[in-house]
Design an enzyme around this catalytic site. Structure first.
Site, PDB file in Angstrom:
ATOM      1  N   HIS A  67       0.829  -1.201   0.000  1.00  0.00           N
ATOM      2  CA  HIS A  67       0.000   0.000   0.000  1.00  0.00           C
ATOM      3  C   HIS A  67       0.868   1.259   0.000  1.00  0.00           C
ATOM      4  O   HIS A  67       2.029   1.228   0.409  1.00  0.00           O
ATOM      5  CB  HIS A  67      -0.926  -0.003   1.202  1.00  0.00           C
ATOM      6  N   GLU A  69       0.799   3.870   1.886  1.00  0.00           N
ATOM      7  CA  GLU A  69       1.258   4.249   3.223  1.00  0.00           C
ATOM      8  C   GLU A  69       2.477   3.413   3.620  1.00  0.00           C
ATOM      9  O   GLU A  69       3.445   3.948   4.180  1.00  0.00           O
ATOM     10  CB  GLU A  69       0.145   4.046   4.254  1.00  0.00           C
ATOM     11  N   CYS A  92      -6.313   1.552   5.381  1.00  0.00           N
ATOM     12  CA  CYS A  92      -6.895   0.296   5.863  1.00  0.00           C
ATOM     13  C   CYS A  92      -6.364   0.025   7.273  1.00  0.00           C
ATOM     14  O   CYS A  92      -5.412   0.669   7.721  1.00  0.00           O
ATOM     15  CB  CYS A  92      -6.536  -0.848   4.910  1.00  0.00           C
ATOM     16  N   CYS A  95      -2.532  -0.693   7.463  1.00  0.00           N
ATOM     17  CA  CYS A  95      -1.732   0.530   7.324  1.00  0.00           C
ATOM     18  C   CYS A  95      -1.902   1.420   8.557  1.00  0.00           C
ATOM     19  O   CYS A  95      -0.935   2.039   9.010  1.00  0.00           O
ATOM     20  CB  CYS A  95      -2.098   1.271   6.045  1.00  0.00           C
TER      21      CYS A  95
END
Length: 145
Positions: A67, A69, A92, A95
């Site tokens: 992801h 992040e 999410c 993260c």
């Protein structure tokens, strides 16, 4: 952080998101401290892994993707205590856990649009709860979109 700087960093996150080869969701993240960019990240496959996001099944794509992040955190290679993160999509829970663990103090995100909420609404609520419990400030951005 002033509105002017937030707007600049959000625009940067949108640009970084456009570098993602994911055909369905392009996400960008910018980590800042005192109006300086610390790190950038976008969602995608790890270096050296065939970037076939358009060909893999959704389940396989989700397993392979790092992801935005996570990429920003990994790329920073430094202490992130007291930093802020500006993202194009709300994090999410996985993260969110990493953001909390690094000591990032604020997450700036536009409110999830209806389509994103319909797909990820339950996870968004979990992340919001984790941030609230750990003291990470969530600031909803008015991006004008």
């Amino acid at each position: 952080m002033s509105d002017k700087w937030l707007q600049r960093f959000y625009q940067m996150a949108e640009l970084v998101a456009s570098w993602s080869k994911d055909p369905s969701t392009q996400v960008g993240a910018v980590i800042t401290q005192h109006n300086r960019v610390v790190s950038l990240g976008f969602n995608g496959y790890p270096h050296g892994v065939s970037d076939s996001a358009g060909e893999d099944s959704r389940d396989l794509k989700l397993l392979k993707t790092i992801h935005a992040e996570e990429n920003a955190i990994l790329f920073a290679k430094r202490d992130l205590v007291g930093c802020d993160m500006i993202v194009t999509h709300f994090p999410c829970p996985n993260c969110a856990a990493k953001i909390i663990q690094t000591g990032i103090t604020s997450v700036y995100s536009p409110p999830p649009d209806p389509e994103f909420s319909s797909r990820w609404g339950d996870k968004i609520k979990i992340s919001e709860s984790m941030f609230a419990e750990s003291g990470v400030a969530v600031v909803w951005l008015d991006t004008g979109h």
